[in-house]
Design an enzyme around this catalytic site. Structure first.
Site, PDB file in Angstrom:
ATOM      1  N   ASP A   1       0.816  -1.135  -0.134  1.00  0.00           N
ATOM      2  CA  ASP A   1       0.064  -0.016   0.120  1.00  0.00           C
ATOM      3  C   ASP A   1       0.961   1.183   0.055  1.00  0.00           C
ATOM      4  O   ASP A   1       1.909   1.349   0.510  1.00  0.00           O
ATOM      5  CB  ASP A   1      -0.782  -0.017   1.221  1.00  0.00           C
ATOM      6  CG  ASP A   1      -2.215  -0.661   1.167  1.00  0.00           C
ATOM      7  OD1 ASP A   1      -2.357  -1.137  -0.040  1.00  0.00           O
ATOM      8  OD2 ASP A   1      -2.953  -0.533   2.051  1.00  0.00           O
TER       9      ASP A   1
ATOM     10  N   TYR B   1       2.033   4.707   1.487  1.00  0.00           N
ATOM     11  CA  TYR B   1       2.061   5.215   3.067  1.00  0.00           C
ATOM     12  C   TYR B   1       0.779   6.274   3.159  1.00  0.00           C
ATOM     13  O   TYR B   1       0.329   6.861   2.085  1.00  0.00           O
ATOM     14  CB  TYR B   1       3.178   6.209   3.335  1.00  0.00           C
ATOM     15  CG  TYR B   1       4.630   5.393   3.103  1.00  0.00           C
ATOM     16  CD1 TYR B   1       4.901   4.472   4.136  1.00  0.00           C
ATOM     17  CD2 TYR B   1       5.527   5.669   2.201  1.00  0.00           C
ATOM     18  CE1 TYR B   1       6.095   3.825   3.871  1.00  0.00           C
ATOM     19  CE2 TYR B   1       6.765   5.288   2.062  1.00  0.00           C
ATOM     20  CZ  TYR B   1       6.923   4.195   2.861  1.00  0.00           C
ATOM     21  OH  TYR B   1       8.085   3.345   2.775  1.00  0.00           O
TER      22      TYR B   1
ATOM     23  N   PHE C   1       7.691   2.043  -1.111  1.00  0.00           N
ATOM     24  CA  PHE C   1       8.644   2.321  -0.032  1.00  0.00           C
ATOM     25  C   PHE C   1       9.137   3.879  -0.114  1.00  0.00           C
ATOM     26  O   PHE C   1      10.068   4.151   0.561  1.00  0.00           O
ATOM     27  CB  PHE C   1       9.992   1.334  -0.215  1.00  0.00           C
ATOM     28  CG  PHE C   1       9.503  -0.057  -0.216  1.00  0.00           C
ATOM     29  CD1 PHE C   1       9.460  -0.576   1.058  1.00  0.00           C
ATOM     30  CD2 PHE C   1       9.436  -0.867  -1.315  1.00  0.00           C
ATOM     31  CE1 PHE C   1       8.821  -2.006   1.396  1.00  0.00           C
ATOM     32  CE2 PHE C   1       9.226  -2.301  -0.932  1.00  0.00           C
ATOM     33  CZ  PHE C   1       8.770  -2.785   0.124  1.00  0.00           C
TER      34      PHE C   1
ATOM     35  N   HIS D   1      10.640  -9.299   4.269  1.00  0.00           N
ATOM     36  CA  HIS D   1      10.428  -7.940   4.104  1.00  0.00           C
ATOM     37  C   HIS D   1      11.446  -6.964   5.088  1.00  0.00           C
ATOM     38  O   HIS D   1      11.870  -7.515   5.889  1.00  0.00           O
ATOM     39  CB  HIS D   1       8.801  -7.778   4.818  1.00  0.00           C
ATOM     40  CG  HIS D   1       8.307  -6.324   4.151  1.00  0.00           C
ATOM     41  ND1 HIS D   1       8.445  -5.145   4.803  1.00  0.00           N
ATOM     42  CD2 HIS D   1       7.557  -6.130   3.104  1.00  0.00           C
ATOM     43  CE1 HIS D   1       7.841  -4.215   4.342  1.00  0.00           C
ATOM     44  NE2 HIS D   1       7.188  -4.866   3.287  1.00  0.00           N
TER      45      HIS D   1
END
Length: 218
Positions: free
Chosen positions: A65, A67, A78, A187
């Protein structure tokens, strides 16, 4: 949506944009941006495609998703806008980059510089309501981004896919692994990284070893 994909992407995804699910998604997004605060800014929803043409694509990094905090998201997974504090996952990405290639951790978390070198920084869901993680999931974005991944897999060769975490690995099932290079790890979130699933994956140097003359300036 009164938004347009970059021409190189529109050429390969034109049929997808005309499907019924995407039309419904467009109506949902228009309404969401009119009635609530959403991220990224409307003009940056397709930023991943704007900064990395289909023809120049070399690497794909898959996020989940955008932020959902004010001023953070800029349409690249990211990545954050210039001047915004780095979220923990992004900081861990830079720590691994430092460990792998010896590069200094930058002060700027804006990854446009990566995208412009042929890296598609693709979130599975391209929009989100402020303060509500996952709020725009299951509205059609996942189907669209699945098609993006499959189109890349079907129409290009030797693309490097960096799959970080379980969600990205699941998304990566659309990839033909006989035609492309797939690198997997945990992750970069603190929960995963602190358990030893992220650090020392050396994806940045491995990636450049495959790209050779077209190496990424990380």
């Amino acid at each position: 949506m009164d938004l347009q994909l970059a021409e190189s992407w529109k050429a390969v995804l034109k049929d997808e944009l005309e499907k019924e699910y995407f039309k419904k998604l467009s109506v949902f997004i228009e309404n969401a941006y009119e009635t609530t605060t959403c991220y990224p800014p409307k003009k940056q929803i397709f930023a991943a495609f704007d900064h990395c043409s289909f023809d120049d694509l070399k690497v794909v990094i898959i996020g989940q998703d955008p932020y959902h905090g004010k001023g953070q998201a800029n349409g690249l997974c990211f990545s954050v806008n210039t001047g915004v504090a780095m979220p923990p996952s992004l900081l861990n990405i830079f720590k691994e980059l430092h460990s792998d290639l010896g590069q200094m951790i930058p002060a700027d978390g804006n990854l446009e510089r990566w995208a412009k070198q042929g890296i598609l920084l693709l979130n599975a869901t391209l929009t989100v309501e402020e303060g509500k993680a996952g709020s725009h999931q299951k509205k059609g974005w996942e189907e669209f981004t699945d098609r993006v991944i499959k189109t890349i897999s079907d129409q290009k060769k030797d693309v490097l896919f960096l799959l970080w975490g379980g969600f990205a690995k699941k998304k990566g099932k659309k990839i033909n692994r006989n035609a492309h290079i797939v690198l997997e790890s945990g992750h970069p979130s603190p929960l995963s990284a602190n358990r030893g699933y992220w650090y020392d994956n050396r994806h940045f140097s491995i990636c450049n070893s495959h790209l050779k003359k077209e190496m990424i300036d990380w």
